[in-house]
Design a protein around this motif. Structure first.
Motif, short mmCIF file in Angstrom:
data_model
loop_
_atom_site.label_atom_id
_atom_site.label_comp_id
_atom_site.label_asym_id
_atom_site.label_seq_id
_atom_site.Cartn_x
_atom_site.Cartn_y
_atom_site.Cartn_z
N ARG A 1 0.86 -1.19 0.00
CA ARG A 1 0.00 0.00 0.00
C ARG A 1 0.89 1.24 0.00
O ARG A 1 2.03 1.20 0.49
N ALA B 1 1.20 4.68 1.35
CA ALA B 1 0.71 5.64 2.35
C ALA B 1 1.00 7.07 1.93
O ALA B 1 0.21 7.98 2.18
N THR B 2 2.14 7.28 1.27
CA THR B 2 2.56 8.61 0.85
C THR B 2 3.08 8.57 -0.57
O THR B 2 3.33 7.49 -1.12
N GLU C 1 -2.31 7.34 -0.13
CA GLU C 1 -3.44 7.36 0.78
C GLU C 1 -3.57 8.69 1.52
O GLU C 1 -4.69 9.17 1.74
N ASP C 2 -2.43 9.28 1.91
CA ASP C 2 -2.53 10.54 2.65
C ASP C 2 -3.06 11.68 1.77
O ASP C 2 -3.78 12.56 2.26
#
Length: 328
Positions: free
Chosen positions: A141, A143-144, A207-208
């Protein structure tokens, strides 16, 4: 060049024409050995990608295939240790004891070895490409954007690095620009293929940054196209265009006949997908963005007759924003 190598180059050309129309079209601007080498490199990358896409759902099985792919790559450097990846130890110690997967064509591998020997293509980008495939296996995944950038570096920036020796360069900064073009094209793929990736259970979006625009995975699954999504996509497209601009600065460092026009055409054709996404109101869920054939033909003509107007370099090399404009 023996018969097996010649057959391998013909097969690699067919693979490229079947799966990568824009790359195939741009490669026509290359000549002789360089064009054949571009086809050989693409065909290998495609076969490696197919290993992931045709996986039976068993992570263990696919991990084993990728491990054997690493050994197969090492075998291509058994007679060229100077080009081997220094991070992975002696080539002889990394050769496979198990047979290679049936994904690999013997003739194509012979052509690839000829390309490696002829142009001095290093092993490390091949191995990093496998590392990118392993990120898919693990269900990684993002995240950033820094996480996503690593993935883009591995699965696409590496392709630019593989092509550099084939195209010929005159400046040590050229590989960085080549990797930037790979990153730009991969980001374009990601933005175009949101729907297809969701169908495979994958999301290649930070995601972020989704959260900063108030978006969730459920919004993606529902194909929501609202102001939040349009603002998010506009920021992602702006970032991808920064990478295209950075790549454009390095075109002047390519030395092989036809190579500058080839890279300009490749960047312009792929970059045009971003324009089509914008024209569709950022709706990448209902249809796949693409560059119409008429636009491709106009771009080809401009590249041949007015190359300075295609993928022009910026006055200054832009910095890549880690956070999109407008995000909280």
């Amino acid at each position: 060049m023996n018969a097996l190598v010649r057959q391998g180059y013909r097969k690699a050309r067919a693979v490229t024409r079947r799966h990568a129309r824009s790359f195939s079209l741009a490669s026509l601007l290359l000549f002789g050995a360089r064009r054949r080498a571009a086809f050989a490199l693409y065909a290998f990358c495609r076969r490696l990608d197919d290993l992931v896409d045709r996986a039976d759902g068993s992570d263990g099985s696919l991990s084993e295939r990728l491990s054997r792919a690493r050994a197969l790559i090492a075998s291509l450097y058994s007679e060229a240790p100077r080009l081997a990846d220094p991070r992975r130890g002696p080539v002889d110690a990394r050769l496979a004891s198990a047979p290679a997967d049936d994904a690999w064509e013997v003739a194509e591998l012979a052509a690839l070895r000829d390309t490696i020997d002829r142009f001095g293509v290093p092993e490390q980008p091949f191995q990093d490409l496998v590392s990118g495939m392993e990120m898919d296996v693990s269900g990684h995944r993002y995240a950033t954007f820094a996480d996503l950038q690593l993935y883009c570096d591995r699965v696409a920036g590496t392709v630019g690095l593989l092509l550099c020796p084939v195209l010929g360069t005159s400046d040590p900064r050229a590989p960085g620009a080549a990797a930037d073009l790979g990153r730009a094209m991969q980001l374009t793929n990601i933005l175009r293929d949101v729907r297809e990736d969701l169908a495979r259970g994958r999301v290649y979006l930070p995601e972020d940054e989704l959260a900063a625009f108030g978006l969730t995975r459920e919004d993606l699954m529902a194909g929501t196209v609202d102001e939040r999504w349009r603002a998010f996509m506009a920021s992602q497209i702006a970032r991808a265009r920064v990478y295209y601009a950075r790549a454009a600065t390095g075109v002047r460092w390519l030395t092989g006949p036809g190579t500058q026009r080839m890279v300009k055409l490749m960047g312009a054709l792929y970059g045009g997908i971003l324009g089509d996404i914008e024209a569709r109101g950022y709706d990448v869920f209902s249809a796949r963005a693409h560059v119409p054939l008429s636009t491709k033909l106009r771009t080809v003509v401009a590249t041949l007759l007015r190359p300075r107007t295609v993928l022009p370099p910026p006055d200054e090399v832009p910095a890549v924003p880690l956070l999109p404009r407008g995000a909280a």
